[in-house]
Motif scaffolding. Structure first.
Motif, PDB file in Angstrom:
ATOM      1  N   PRO A 150     -11.151   4.854  -4.364  1.00 40.71           N
ATOM      2  CA  PRO A 150     -11.297   3.758  -5.248  1.00 40.71           C
ATOM      3  C   PRO A 150     -10.349   3.898  -6.417  1.00 40.71           C
ATOM      4  CG  PRO A 150     -13.488   4.592  -4.497  1.00 40.71           C
ATOM      5  CD  PRO A 150     -12.695   5.562  -4.093  1.00 40.71           C
ATOM      6  N   THR A 151     -10.022   4.988  -7.098  1.00 45.60           N
ATOM      7  CA  THR A 151      -9.137   5.307  -7.997  1.00 45.60           C
ATOM      8  C   THR A 151      -7.691   4.988  -7.575  1.00 45.60           C
ATOM      9  OG1 THR A 151     -10.527   6.754  -9.349  1.00 45.60           O
ATOM     10  CG2 THR A 151      -8.223   6.811  -9.736  1.00 45.60           C
ATOM     11  N   ILE A 152      -7.438   5.488  -6.535  1.00 45.26           N
ATOM     12  CA  ILE A 152      -6.230   5.341  -5.722  1.00 45.26           C
ATOM     13  C   ILE A 152      -5.752   3.902  -5.414  1.00 45.26           C
ATOM     14  CG2 ILE A 152      -4.680   6.004  -3.577  1.00 45.26           C
ATOM     15  CD1 ILE A 152      -6.545   8.476  -3.606  1.00 45.26           C
ATOM     16  N   PHE A 153      -6.750   3.221  -5.312  1.00 50.48           N
ATOM     17  CA  PHE A 153      -6.586   1.913  -4.831  1.00 50.48           C
ATOM     18  C   PHE A 153      -6.035   0.923  -6.091  1.00 50.48           C
ATOM     19  CE2 PHE A 153      -9.370   2.144  -0.848  1.00 50.48           C
ATOM     20  CZ  PHE A 153      -8.333   2.822  -0.202  1.00 50.48           C
ATOM     21  N   THR A 154      -6.115   1.621  -7.165  1.00 53.46           N
ATOM     22  CA  THR A 154      -5.618   0.922  -8.414  1.00 53.46           C
ATOM     23  C   THR A 154      -4.311   1.029  -8.777  1.00 53.46           C
ATOM     24  OG1 THR A 154      -6.276   2.458  -9.797  1.00 53.46           O
ATOM     25  CG2 THR A 154      -7.943   1.003  -9.343  1.00 53.46           C
ATOM     26  N   ASP A 168      -6.455   0.840   8.424  1.00 51.06           N
ATOM     27  CA  ASP A 168      -7.289   0.739   7.357  1.00 51.06           C
ATOM     28  C   ASP A 168      -6.968   0.376   5.765  1.00 51.06           C
ATOM     29  OD1 ASP A 168      -9.474   1.050   9.278  1.00 51.06           O
ATOM     30  OD2 ASP A 168      -9.772   3.017   8.800  1.00 51.06           O
ATOM     31  N   LEU A 169      -5.880   1.180   5.491  1.00 51.97           N
ATOM     32  CA  LEU A 169      -5.298   1.056   4.342  1.00 51.97           C
ATOM     33  C   LEU A 169      -4.699  -0.672   4.260  1.00 51.97           C
ATOM     34  CD1 LEU A 169      -3.384   4.368   3.750  1.00 51.97           C
ATOM     35  CD2 LEU A 169      -5.260   3.492   2.403  1.00 51.97           C
ATOM     36  N   LYS A 170      -4.163  -0.965   5.109  1.00 53.08           N
ATOM     37  CA  LYS A 170      -3.683  -2.253   5.183  1.00 53.08           C
ATOM     38  C   LYS A 170      -4.744  -3.315   4.978  1.00 53.08           C
ATOM     39  CE  LYS A 170       0.177  -1.824   8.362  1.00 53.08           C
ATOM     40  NZ  LYS A 170       0.840  -2.409   9.828  1.00 53.08           N
ATOM     41  N   LYS A 171      -6.063  -3.085   5.488  1.00 51.89           N
ATOM     42  CA  LYS A 171      -6.967  -3.963   5.174  1.00 51.89           C
ATOM     43  C   LYS A 171      -7.600  -4.017   3.717  1.00 51.89           C
ATOM     44  CE  LYS A 171      -9.027  -3.472   9.836  1.00 51.89           C
ATOM     45  NZ  LYS A 171     -10.250  -2.824  10.635  1.00 51.89           N
ATOM     46  N   VAL A 172      -7.318  -2.877   3.158  1.00 49.14           N
ATOM     47  CA  VAL A 172      -7.820  -2.562   1.701  1.00 49.14           C
ATOM     48  C   VAL A 172      -6.892  -3.255   0.809  1.00 49.14           C
ATOM     49  CG1 VAL A 172      -8.732  -1.101  -0.014  1.00 49.14           C
ATOM     50  CG2 VAL A 172      -9.649  -0.837   2.258  1.00 49.14           C
ATOM     51  N   LEU A 173      -5.536  -2.833   0.906  1.00 49.33           N
ATOM     52  CA  LEU A 173      -4.590  -2.931   0.168  1.00 49.33           C
ATOM     53  C   LEU A 173      -3.338  -3.987   0.561  1.00 49.33           C
ATOM     54  CD1 LEU A 173      -3.480   0.826  -0.568  1.00 49.33           C
ATOM     55  CD2 LEU A 173      -5.057  -0.871  -2.099  1.00 49.33           C
ATOM     56  N   GLY A 174      -3.767  -4.702   1.649  1.00 45.24           N
ATOM     57  CA  GLY A 174      -2.918  -5.761   1.793  1.00 45.24           C
ATOM     58  C   GLY A 174      -1.274  -5.369   1.683  1.00 45.24           C
ATOM     59  N   ASP A 175      -0.619  -6.415   1.536  1.00 40.53           N
ATOM     60  CA  ASP A 175       0.780  -6.363   1.104  1.00 40.53           C
ATOM     61  C   ASP A 175       1.097  -5.339  -0.028  1.00 40.53           C
ATOM     62  OD1 ASP A 175       1.062  -8.187   3.235  1.00 40.53           O
ATOM     63  OD2 ASP A 175       1.410  -9.963   1.943  1.00 40.53           O
ATOM     64  N   SER A 176       0.209  -4.930  -0.919  1.00 41.08           N
ATOM     65  CA  SER A 176       0.683  -4.063  -1.985  1.00 41.08           C
ATOM     66  C   SER A 176       0.843  -2.804  -1.388  1.00 41.08           C
ATOM     67  CB  SER A 176      -0.432  -3.940  -2.788  1.00 41.08           C
ATOM     68  OG  SER A 176      -1.422  -3.088  -2.418  1.00 41.08           O
ATOM     69  N   LEU A 177       0.556  -2.438  -0.171  1.00 42.70           N
ATOM     70  CA  LEU A 177       0.697  -0.802   0.500  1.00 42.70           C
ATOM     71  C   LEU A 177       2.050  -0.975   0.847  1.00 42.70           C
ATOM     72  CD1 LEU A 177      -0.259   1.890   1.597  1.00 42.70           C
ATOM     73  CD2 LEU A 177      -0.744   0.563   3.603  1.00 42.70           C
ATOM     74  N   LYS A 178       2.858   0.257   0.408  1.00 36.02           N
ATOM     75  CA  LYS A 178       4.054   0.154   1.089  1.00 36.02           C
ATOM     76  C   LYS A 178       4.146   1.275   2.157  1.00 36.02           C
ATOM     77  CE  LYS A 178       8.962   0.455  -0.641  1.00 36.02           C
ATOM     78  NZ  LYS A 178       9.951   0.181  -1.600  1.00 36.02           N
ATOM     79  N   ILE A 179       4.969   0.985   3.223  1.00 32.18           N
ATOM     80  CA  ILE A 179       4.730   1.680   4.242  1.00 32.18           C
ATOM     81  C   ILE A 179       6.241   2.293   4.820  1.00 32.18           C
ATOM     82  CG2 ILE A 179       4.185   1.856   6.818  1.00 32.18           C
ATOM     83  CD1 ILE A 179       2.284  -0.385   6.388  1.00 32.18           C
ATOM     84  N   ALA A 218      -4.119  16.437  -2.680  1.00 31.61           N
ATOM     85  CA  ALA A 218      -5.697  16.637  -2.596  1.00 31.61           C
ATOM     86  C   ALA A 218      -6.146  16.096  -1.249  1.00 31.61           C
ATOM     87  CB  ALA A 218      -6.219  15.918  -3.809  1.00 31.61           C
ATOM     88  N   THR A 219      -7.331  16.394  -0.995  1.00 35.06           N
ATOM     89  CA  THR A 219      -7.889  16.041   0.397  1.00 35.06           C
ATOM     90  C   THR A 219      -8.563  14.819   0.063  1.00 35.06           C
ATOM     91  OG1 THR A 219      -8.117  18.130   1.363  1.00 35.06           O
ATOM     92  CG2 THR A 219      -9.725  16.331   2.186  1.00 35.06           C
ATOM     93  N   ALA A 220      -8.432  13.822   0.629  1.00 30.23           N
ATOM     94  CA  ALA A 220      -9.187  12.281   0.264  1.00 30.23           C
ATOM     95  C   ALA A 220     -10.589  12.467   0.421  1.00 30.23           C
ATOM     96  CB  ALA A 220      -8.551  11.301   1.163  1.00 30.23           C
ATOM     97  N   GLN A 221     -11.179  12.080  -0.610  1.00 30.74           N
ATOM     98  CA  GLN A 221     -12.631  12.018  -0.503  1.00 30.74           C
ATOM     99  C   GLN A 221     -12.969  10.904   0.520  1.00 30.74           C
ATOM    100  OE1 GLN A 221     -14.568  11.685  -4.347  1.00 30.74           O
ATOM    101  NE2 GLN A 221     -13.060  13.109  -5.348  1.00 30.74           N
ATOM    102  N   PRO A 222     -14.298  11.127   1.154  1.00 30.02           N
ATOM    103  CA  PRO A 222     -14.687  10.297   2.124  1.00 30.02           C
ATOM    104  C   PRO A 222     -14.922   9.078   1.613  1.00 30.02           C
ATOM    105  CG  PRO A 222     -15.904  12.413   2.433  1.00 30.02           C
ATOM    106  CD  PRO A 222     -15.214  12.536   1.114  1.00 30.02           C
ATOM    107  N   ASP A 223     -14.599   7.835   2.284  1.00 29.30           N
ATOM    108  CA  ASP A 223     -14.576   6.621   1.861  1.00 29.30           C
ATOM    109  C   ASP A 223     -14.927   5.817   3.123  1.00 29.30           C
ATOM    110  OD1 ASP A 223     -14.054   3.727   1.441  1.00 29.30           O
ATOM    111  OD2 ASP A 223     -13.735   4.423  -0.563  1.00 29.30           O
TER     112      ASP A 223
END
Length: 287
Positions: A150-154, A168-179, A218-223
């Motif tokens: 949740p913090t990372i997504f800000t 899954d990241l695309k679903k959450v972040l949409g076009d703001s995710l840089k690939i 860091a290892t991503a916490q489960p989400d």
């Protein structure tokens, strides 16, 4: 080493290539011999070449690298060498392209393949897969060591294409995710401040962070929104499916290497968190 889009997809999804020759194939250093007066942990193993474990090995740091003398090193290479020692076998690493390693095993030209190969349902249809050697988890690269999604997504986030978590990241972040096509490009933007967080596999991220002071992995916490954060990929050794005895030996030898602390020792040697080697479950990812 730069990871291309197709390169990572081969690792994550298991590319099925049947009947191919081993393109880009070259012999590495002469086979390493086991100790004399050796008693194998599993007597009577059959291998492609008697007394030798033939290993199909693409270069993919920190899992497999080749020195100027052709000698193989890296996490997977050292695990296989340790297994060969337990079985009183020489090792013969043959350098191949990433997409050719599993077909080499499938066709019986190599006994095993190394290179962070994920344990997937599609791959299990064409080759045997050892029990997991380690997790290849979702690594969060940042200046402050943040790990909660949740913090990372800000923040401004980038990742390399082809990984299990990208859809899954695309679903959450949409076009703001840089690939990115490669982690070299992602690291360039991290260092330039164009993104604040990079997402890569933990071992690969830690390899690059070692050469870029000030960055933490860091290892991503489960989400639940990001499946790979809850159920990370597991890497195993592909082996010739018909060689069940070799599969049994690989599984039991990996268990011994884990219980003895040897796996953790290998991870520490390559500056990767040894917790990744402490696998407590066994599953195949759907692909």
């Amino acid at each position: 080493m730069t990871m291309s889009n197709s390169f990572i997809k081969a690792a994550a999804l298991g590319v099925l290539v049947v009947g191919l020759s081993v393109t880009g194939c070259s012999s590495a250093a002469p086979a390493a011999a086991p100790s004399t007066n050796c008693t194998p942990a599993h007597a009577g193993l059959t291998t492609v070449t008697g007394g030798t474990l033939t290993v199909a090995a693409p270069e993919f740091a920190p899992f497999v690298t080749f020195g100027t003398d052709g000698a193989a090193s890296g996490i997977d290479s050292e695990i296989v060498k340790a297994i060969a020692d337990m079985e009183c076998l020489k090792t013969d690493f043959t350098k191949v392209e990433y997409s050719a390693a599993v077909p080499a095993v499938q066709s019986g030209r190599a006994d095993v393949a190394v290179g962070d190969y994920y344990r997937t349902t599609s791959r299990a249809e064409i080759v045997g897969l050892s029990d997991p050697m380690y997790y290849d988890g979702m690594g969060i690269i940042s200046k402050d060591g943040v790990s909660d999604l949740p913090t990372i997504f800000t923040r401004k986030v980038g990742t390399v294409d082809g990984y299990l978590w990208v859809p899954d990241l695309k679903k959450v972040l949409g076009d703001s995710l840089k690939i990115y096509k490669s982690n070299v490009e992602m690291w360039a933007d991290l260092k330039a401040g164009r993104i604040e967080v990079g997402i890569d596999s933990i071992p690969v991220g830690e390899l690059h962070a070692k050469d870029n002071p000030g960055w933490q992995v860091a290892t991503a916490q489960p989400d639940d929104r990001i499946g790979a954060s809850v159920k990370p990929a597991q890497a195993g050794l592909p082996y010739t499916k018909e060689n069940a005895a070799l599969g049994t030996a690989l599984n039991e030898d990996i268990a011994k290497l884990r219980s003895s602390g040897k796996l953790a020792e290998i991870f520490t040697k390559y500056n990767v968190d040894p917790k990744e080697s402490q696998v407590t479950d066994n599953y195949l990812l759907e692909s």
